[in-house]
Design a protein around this motif. Structure first.
Motif, short mmCIF file in Angstrom:
data_model
loop_
_atom_site.label_atom_id
_atom_site.label_comp_id
_atom_site.label_asym_id
_atom_site.label_seq_id
_atom_site.Cartn_x
_atom_site.Cartn_y
_atom_site.Cartn_z
N ALA A 176 -4.78 -8.24 3.62
CA ALA A 176 -5.94 -8.85 2.97
C ALA A 176 -6.23 -10.22 3.54
CB ALA A 176 -5.69 -8.94 1.47
N ASP A 177 -5.19 -11.02 3.76
CA ASP A 177 -5.39 -12.38 4.27
C ASP A 177 -5.92 -12.36 5.71
OD1 ASP A 177 -4.98 -15.32 3.85
OD2 ASP A 177 -3.71 -15.04 5.61
N ALA A 178 -5.38 -11.46 6.54
CA ALA A 178 -5.83 -11.39 7.92
C ALA A 178 -7.31 -11.06 8.02
CB ALA A 178 -5.00 -10.35 8.68
N ARG A 226 5.22 -2.32 -16.49
CA ARG A 226 6.06 -1.15 -16.29
C ARG A 226 5.72 -0.43 -14.98
NH1 ARG A 226 1.92 0.65 -19.55
NH2 ARG A 226 1.10 2.75 -19.12
N ALA A 227 6.72 0.33 -14.51
CA ALA A 227 6.53 1.19 -13.36
C ALA A 227 5.92 2.51 -13.81
CB ALA A 227 7.86 1.45 -12.67
N SER A 228 5.28 3.21 -12.89
CA SER A 228 4.68 4.50 -13.21
C SER A 228 4.36 5.23 -11.92
CB SER A 228 3.40 4.31 -14.03
OG SER A 228 2.78 5.55 -14.32
N GLY A 229 4.52 6.56 -11.95
CA GLY A 229 4.06 7.39 -10.84
C GLY A 229 4.56 6.99 -9.48
N PHE A 230 5.86 6.69 -9.36
CA PHE A 230 6.52 6.32 -8.10
C PHE A 230 6.21 4.88 -7.67
CE2 PHE A 230 5.38 10.98 -6.80
CZ PHE A 230 6.20 11.49 -7.81
N CYS A 231 5.57 4.09 -8.53
CA CYS A 231 5.10 2.75 -8.15
C CYS A 231 5.79 1.69 -9.00
CB CYS A 231 3.59 2.64 -8.33
SG CYS A 231 2.66 3.94 -7.46
N VAL A 232 6.41 0.70 -8.36
CA VAL A 232 7.15 -0.35 -9.06
C VAL A 232 6.28 -1.61 -9.20
CG1 VAL A 232 9.23 -1.79 -9.06
CG2 VAL A 232 9.35 0.59 -8.29
N TYR A 233 5.92 -2.23 -8.08
CA TYR A 233 4.97 -3.35 -8.11
C TYR A 233 3.65 -2.86 -7.52
CZ TYR A 233 9.02 -6.42 -8.87
OH TYR A 233 10.16 -7.01 -9.37
N ASN A 234 2.55 -3.31 -8.09
CA ASN A 234 1.24 -2.84 -7.67
C ASN A 234 0.73 -3.71 -6.52
OD1 ASN A 234 -1.55 -2.07 -7.52
ND2 ASN A 234 -1.34 -1.21 -9.57
N ASP A 235 1.04 -3.28 -5.29
CA ASP A 235 0.67 -4.07 -4.12
C ASP A 235 -0.85 -4.16 -3.94
OD1 ASP A 235 -0.07 -1.99 -1.60
OD2 ASP A 235 1.09 -1.15 -3.25
N ALA A 236 -1.57 -3.10 -4.33
CA ALA A 236 -3.04 -3.14 -4.22
C ALA A 236 -3.61 -4.21 -5.14
CB ALA A 236 -3.62 -1.77 -4.55
N ALA A 237 -3.11 -4.25 -6.37
CA ALA A 237 -3.56 -5.29 -7.31
C ALA A 237 -3.15 -6.67 -6.82
CB ALA A 237 -2.99 -5.02 -8.70
N ALA A 238 -1.98 -6.77 -6.20
CA ALA A 238 -1.53 -8.05 -5.67
C ALA A 238 -2.46 -8.53 -4.56
CB ALA A 238 -0.10 -7.95 -5.14
N ALA A 239 -2.84 -7.63 -3.66
CA ALA A 239 -3.73 -8.01 -2.56
C ALA A 239 -5.10 -8.41 -3.09
CB ALA A 239 -3.87 -6.85 -1.58
N ILE A 240 -5.62 -7.65 -4.08
CA ILE A 240 -6.92 -7.98 -4.65
C ILE A 240 -6.86 -9.32 -5.40
CG2 ILE A 240 -8.64 -7.26 -6.36
CD1 ILE A 240 -7.86 -4.34 -5.62
N SER A 241 -5.79 -9.53 -6.16
CA SER A 241 -5.63 -10.80 -6.86
C SER A 241 -5.59 -11.97 -5.87
CB SER A 241 -4.35 -10.76 -7.70
OG SER A 241 -4.15 -11.98 -8.38
N TYR A 242 -4.91 -11.77 -4.76
CA TYR A 242 -4.85 -12.80 -3.72
C TYR A 242 -6.25 -13.09 -3.17
CZ TYR A 242 -3.39 -15.12 0.62
OH TYR A 242 -3.23 -16.02 1.66
N LEU A 243 -7.01 -12.06 -2.90
CA LEU A 243 -8.37 -12.24 -2.41
C LEU A 243 -9.24 -12.99 -3.41
CD1 LEU A 243 -8.92 -8.69 -0.86
CD2 LEU A 243 -8.85 -10.85 0.42
N ARG A 244 -9.06 -12.70 -4.69
CA ARG A 244 -9.82 -13.39 -5.72
C ARG A 244 -9.41 -14.86 -5.82
NH1 ARG A 244 -13.45 -13.51 -6.99
NH2 ARG A 244 -13.36 -13.93 -9.23
N ASP A 245 -8.10 -15.12 -5.83
CA ASP A 245 -7.60 -16.47 -6.07
C ASP A 245 -7.81 -17.40 -4.87
OD1 ASP A 245 -6.80 -15.61 -8.54
OD2 ASP A 245 -4.69 -15.42 -8.03
#
Length: 400
Positions: free
Chosen positions: A123-125, A148-167
């Protein structure tokens, strides 16, 4: 960060290969190795295009800003080589039970941060202007929730990248999720945010995990209207899937006018996938990246971040689908020959010869696309197509 002529980078996934539940678990990093092997067999992945994730410290900062502190503490405790009894007792409350879909494993916290670091780097690049497009196939863990985790997913990297783009960039983000399972985690992270539009095309939650993603889910509060769910009938085939996808993403991009597109490319809507009921072929994995690429060129000055996701036929589907994504992101010359042949032409010899004891006994594909003329047609094709069109009409009612 290495520059390259194509203005597209591949985020290295070697650290993220530690994100591994077990050899028997359907979410397995062998998919990443096979995809890279296929692309290198075609000489379509240049080492000069490979970039590396941001620091783990930055990834942890972002992850801690979107996930609840007690959940992260539980993940850390369960990442130990021998978690204590207290941590084990709490695992189920956080979606990490040993006998569940997302069982805890040694090094889970660090591996999950590595995935987030790759998606944030992509996202940053792109948003900084260093490149136009970036691909991080280890990413796309779209089911994880803040607590919580769900569906094989522990941390939500997509949400992290989007949050980074917003912030960091105050960017308006169009998130497009093509996984056969509804992108529920990302949707709920941004359900009230008018500056993040989440669009998911998936098999209807009436029959498939996670049981959500219906047309009436449209966002809430100031985020109402910035959420679109395209909920497809079981046994949908290529034509209907692409018809609905094309119209949905075009309407969303036109109405929302994003600064950047972040897309998730789970490839489990294929007929071979064991965890869903959609009957599409490799054709949709050629066409969907092409459609997104064209949208990015028209609406975001080319800015496009692509992530991986689901896909559980590791050998017959995922490597071809993800390789087609990379070829499209680079506008690779090989696409001309793939598009000119009904079956896409031959795959390179030896592409599946990687070091693993997991190779299946069944015959692997030898062409880029599927010979669908050999497939039995779905008996309810007209009815399924009509139901999908009716659903799309309802889903698009709130899109300008």
């Amino acid at each position: 960060m290495t520059s390259n002529d194509s203005r597209t980078i591949w985020i290295q996934t070697s650290d993220s290969a530690r994100y591994r539940f077990s050899d028997e678990h359907p979410f397995h990093p062998v998919r990443l190795a096979l995809t890279e092997s296929l692309l290198r067999g075609e000489r379509a992945l240049d080492n000069a295009q490979i970039a590396f994730p941001v620091s783990m410290e930055e990834a942890e900062r972002v992850v801690r800003s979107i996930h609840r502190a007690d959940y992260i503490e539980a993940v850390e405790a369960l990442s130990a080589s021998a978690p204590g009894e207290d941590a084990d007792r709490k695992a189920n409350a956080y979606g990490l039970a040993r006998d569940g879909d997302t069982p805890y494993f040694h090094g889970m916290h660090e591996a999950s941060l590595s995935v987030a670091a790759g998606s944030i780097a992509a996202a940053d690049a792109v948003m900084s202007g260093s490149v136009d497009r970036a691909l991080h196939l280890a990413g796309g863990l779209h089911h994880a929730f803040p607590d919580r985790a769900s569906g094989f997913c522990v941390y939500n990297d997509a949400a992290a990248a989007i949050s980074y783009l917003r912030d960091v960039y105050d960017a308006r983000v169009l998130y497009i999720d093509t996984d056969v399972h509804h992108g529920d985690g990302v949707q709920w992270f941004f359900y009230t945010d008018p500056n993040v539009f989440t669009l998911s095309i998936h098999e209807t939650g009436k029959f498939l995990f996670p049981g959500s993603g219906f047309p009436h889910e449209r966002g809430d509060s100031s985020g109402y209207g910035a959420c679109l769910n395209v909920s497809m009938e079981p046994y949908t085939e290529d034509e209907s899937w692409l018809e609905c996808f094309s119209e949905a993403v075009e309407r969303a991009a036109l109405a929302f006018k994003p600064d950047i597109i972040v897309s998730q490319h789970g490839c489990d809507a294929h007929a071979y996938d064991p965890l869903a009921h959609i009957h599409c072929s490799m054709r949709i994995y050629r066409e969907m990246p092409r459609i997104i690429h064209e949208l990015a060129d028209r609406y975001t000055s080319g800015k496009w971040v692509a992530l991986g996701g689901g896909g559980y036929d590791h050998w017959r589907v995922v490597p071809r689908a993800w390789s087609l994504l990379w070829l499209e992101m680079n506008a690779h010359p090989l696409l001309a020959s793939i598009d000119s042949e009904p079956d896409g032409g031959l795959l390179p010899e030896g592409w599946s010869d990687i070091l693993t004891n997991m190779k299946p006994e069944e015959t692997l594909p030898v062409t880029w696309l599927d010979n669908v003329t050999a497939w039995a047609p779905m008996p309810r094709r007209a009815e399924i197509t009509a139901k999908n069109r009716a659903m799309l009409e309802i889903a698009l009612q709130h899109i300008g």
